[in-house]
Design a protein around this motif. Sequence first.
Motif, PDB file in Angstrom:
ATOM      1  N   LEU A 136       5.694  10.174  -0.444  1.00 25.80           N
ATOM      2  CA  LEU A 136       4.307  10.297  -0.025  1.00 25.80           C
ATOM      3  C   LEU A 136       4.245  11.239   1.163  1.00 25.80           C
ATOM      4  CD1 LEU A 136       1.407   9.115  -0.506  1.00 25.80           C
ATOM      5  CD2 LEU A 136       1.945   7.448   1.283  1.00 25.80           C
ATOM      6  N   LEU A 137       3.466  12.317   1.032  1.00 25.61           N
ATOM      7  CA  LEU A 137       3.240  13.225   2.153  1.00 25.61           C
ATOM      8  C   LEU A 137       1.989  12.782   2.895  1.00 25.61           C
ATOM      9  CD1 LEU A 137       3.890  16.926   1.069  1.00 25.61           C
ATOM     10  CD2 LEU A 137       5.248  15.497   2.591  1.00 25.61           C
ATOM     11  N   LEU A 138       2.094  12.723   4.216  1.00 21.21           N
ATOM     12  CA  LEU A 138       0.992  12.278   5.057  1.00 21.21           C
ATOM     13  C   LEU A 138       0.628  13.370   6.044  1.00 21.21           C
ATOM     14  CD1 LEU A 138       2.483   8.770   5.882  1.00 21.21           C
ATOM     15  CD2 LEU A 138       0.680   9.221   4.216  1.00 21.21           C
ATOM     16  N   ASN A 139      -0.664  13.640   6.184  1.00 18.21           N
ATOM     17  CA  ASN A 139      -1.145  14.560   7.202  1.00 18.21           C
ATOM     18  C   ASN A 139      -1.819  13.765   8.304  1.00 18.21           C
ATOM     19  OD1 ASN A 139      -4.049  15.963   7.982  1.00 18.21           O
ATOM     20  ND2 ASN A 139      -2.270  17.272   8.315  1.00 18.21           N
ATOM     21  N   ASP A 140      -1.380  14.002   9.527  1.00 14.67           N
ATOM     22  CA  ASP A 140      -1.969  13.333  10.685  1.00 14.67           C
ATOM     23  C   ASP A 140      -2.201  14.385  11.755  1.00 14.67           C
ATOM     24  OD1 ASP A 140      -2.831  11.672  12.665  1.00 14.67           O
ATOM     25  OD2 ASP A 140      -1.036  10.426  12.752  1.00 14.67           O
ATOM     26  N   ARG A 141      -3.461  14.837  11.860  1.00 11.55           N
ATOM     27  CA  ARG A 141      -3.846  15.853  12.843  1.00 11.55           C
ATOM     28  C   ARG A 141      -2.994  17.118  12.699  1.00 11.55           C
ATOM     29  NH1 ARG A 141      -4.284  10.868  15.126  1.00 11.55           N
ATOM     30  NH2 ARG A 141      -6.347  10.314  15.941  1.00 11.55           N
ATOM     31  N   ASN A 142      -2.897  17.601  11.459  1.00 10.15           N
ATOM     32  CA  ASN A 142      -2.182  18.826  11.094  1.00 10.15           C
ATOM     33  C   ASN A 142      -0.662  18.722  11.227  1.00 10.15           C
ATOM     34  OD1 ASN A 142      -4.505  20.139  10.350  1.00 10.15           O
ATOM     35  ND2 ASN A 142      -4.791  21.122  12.332  1.00 10.15           N
ATOM     36  N   ARG A 143      -0.134  17.536  11.490  1.00 12.82           N
ATOM     37  CA  ARG A 143       1.306  17.301  11.449  1.00 12.82           C
ATOM     38  C   ARG A 143       1.635  16.615  10.133  1.00 12.82           C
ATOM     39  NH1 ARG A 143       2.349  13.740  16.506  1.00 12.82           N
ATOM     40  NH2 ARG A 143       4.535  13.982  15.907  1.00 12.82           N
ATOM     41  N   LEU A 144       2.722  17.059   9.489  1.00 12.28           N
ATOM     42  CA  LEU A 144       3.101  16.519   8.194  1.00 12.28           C
ATOM     43  C   LEU A 144       4.241  15.511   8.325  1.00 12.28           C
ATOM     44  CD1 LEU A 144       3.061  19.348   5.500  1.00 12.28           C
ATOM     45  CD2 LEU A 144       1.612  17.331   5.640  1.00 12.28           C
ATOM     46  N   PHE A 145       4.120  14.414   7.579  1.00 14.03           N
ATOM     47  CA  PHE A 145       5.137  13.375   7.562  1.00 14.03           C
ATOM     48  C   PHE A 145       5.481  13.058   6.108  1.00 14.03           C
ATOM     49  CE2 PHE A 145       2.777  12.979  11.437  1.00 14.03           C
ATOM     50  CZ  PHE A 145       3.703  12.634  12.400  1.00 14.03           C
ATOM     51  N   SER A 146       6.709  12.638   5.879  1.00 13.55           N
ATOM     52  CA  SER A 146       7.158  12.232   4.555  1.00 13.55           C
ATOM     53  C   SER A 146       7.617  10.787   4.607  1.00 13.55           C
ATOM     54  CB  SER A 146       8.299  13.133   4.087  1.00 13.55           C
ATOM     55  OG  SER A 146       8.807  12.698   2.843  1.00 13.55           O
ATOM     56  N   ALA A 147       7.302  10.040   3.560  1.00 12.63           N
ATOM     57  CA  ALA A 147       7.717   8.645   3.485  1.00 12.63           C
ATOM     58  C   ALA A 147       8.122   8.335   2.056  1.00 12.63           C
ATOM     59  CB  ALA A 147       6.586   7.721   3.924  1.00 12.63           C
ATOM     60  N   SER A 148       9.097   7.437   1.892  1.00 12.94           N
ATOM     61  CA  SER A 148       9.445   6.993   0.544  1.00 12.94           C
ATOM     62  C   SER A 148       8.316   6.134  -0.004  1.00 12.94           C
ATOM     63  CB  SER A 148      10.753   6.197   0.574  1.00 12.94           C
ATOM     64  OG  SER A 148      10.647   5.083   1.443  1.00 12.94           O
ATOM     65  N   TYR A 149       8.158   6.124  -1.324  1.00 14.59           N
ATOM     66  CA  TYR A 149       7.075   5.360  -1.932  1.00 14.59           C
ATOM     67  C   TYR A 149       7.563   4.739  -3.247  1.00 14.59           C
ATOM     68  CZ  TYR A 149       2.488   4.032  -3.593  1.00 14.59           C
ATOM     69  OH  TYR A 149       1.415   3.300  -4.027  1.00 14.59           O
ATOM     70  N   PRO A 150       7.220   3.475  -3.483  1.00 15.68           N
ATOM     71  CA  PRO A 150       6.693   2.546  -2.485  1.00 15.68           C
ATOM     72  C   PRO A 150       7.797   2.131  -1.528  1.00 15.68           C
ATOM     73  CG  PRO A 150       7.098   1.393  -4.543  1.00 15.68           C
ATOM     74  CD  PRO A 150       7.373   2.860  -4.814  1.00 15.68           C
ATOM     75  N   SER A 151       7.457   1.845  -0.291  1.00 21.66           N
ATOM     76  CA  SER A 151       8.463   1.557   0.725  1.00 21.66           C
ATOM     77  C   SER A 151       8.360   0.122   1.195  1.00 21.66           C
ATOM     78  CB  SER A 151       8.292   2.493   1.918  1.00 21.66           C
ATOM     79  OG  SER A 151       9.167   2.117   2.962  1.00 21.66           O
TER      80      SER A 151
END
Length: 268
Positions: A232-247
């Motif tokens: 899962l790619l997450l955008n938070d105030r133009n910063r990108l984060f990656s997380a495993s899914y489902p986690s």
Amino acid sequence: LFFNEREDVAVVYGSVMAAPADPRTGRLTGPALRVVHGVSGIPGNRRANFDVADSGLILWRHASAAQPIWRLSWLDRSGNLIGSVGERGYIMSQALSPDEEWIVAYEGSPFPRNWLYTTRSGVRQPLVTATSTGRESPAIWSHDSRALYFAAAELIVRQSGLPGEAPDPVTPPLGRMLIPQDVTSDGRELIATSWTGNEVFRIDLKAPLQKRTPERIASGQRARLSPDGKSLLLNDRNRLFSASYPSSRGADSIRELPGVRSSYPIFS
């Protein structure tokens, strides 16, 4: 008193409003009137780009999304224009169906709606909505191109049998507007974000309708599942984060992608 009013929960521009006020208390003494429409705003808050002189002269920045200058266009990998779809209009966002037969565009001012275009002929037609308030979110496609998911007021709905079929609710009334971001390839889970906050939710579409309660899984303003459904790619105030899914590890599985700035990531 001059102030900004967001014209719709799903847009990033608003209006300059003017109302008589008591100079001692700041309380309004009469109804407000809209004096400028389509003022540029900042996503996620109620700030607007305008100022008022002592003489009453208003200076404002017009929102680009509120101008009929946008057109759906095809570009090659070198950035060269090779074709267009439809006419110029108030287009705020768009999504191409996985089978490349349809484009859904979020357009209109001051109240944007979802419209369907055929990629072959460019024929434009509206989506039928499940709400009379006129509030919609941008729509997203299912992986098989057979359905669209979007928010209609406090519901999330699914429209299948395109085009022209009435949508079915996939959530009960949620008490607020959640914006669909992605759906798993098997159609069993939906990812959504809060418009007024900075939260990412997972909704179990296998559960009975009245028990489909959003489960908060992360912080972020935008979210996108990888094609294999494992990240899962997450955008938070133009910063990108990656997380495993489902986690099952929660925040421990979230990692920032260094040196990457993006407001709305998409996968090839």
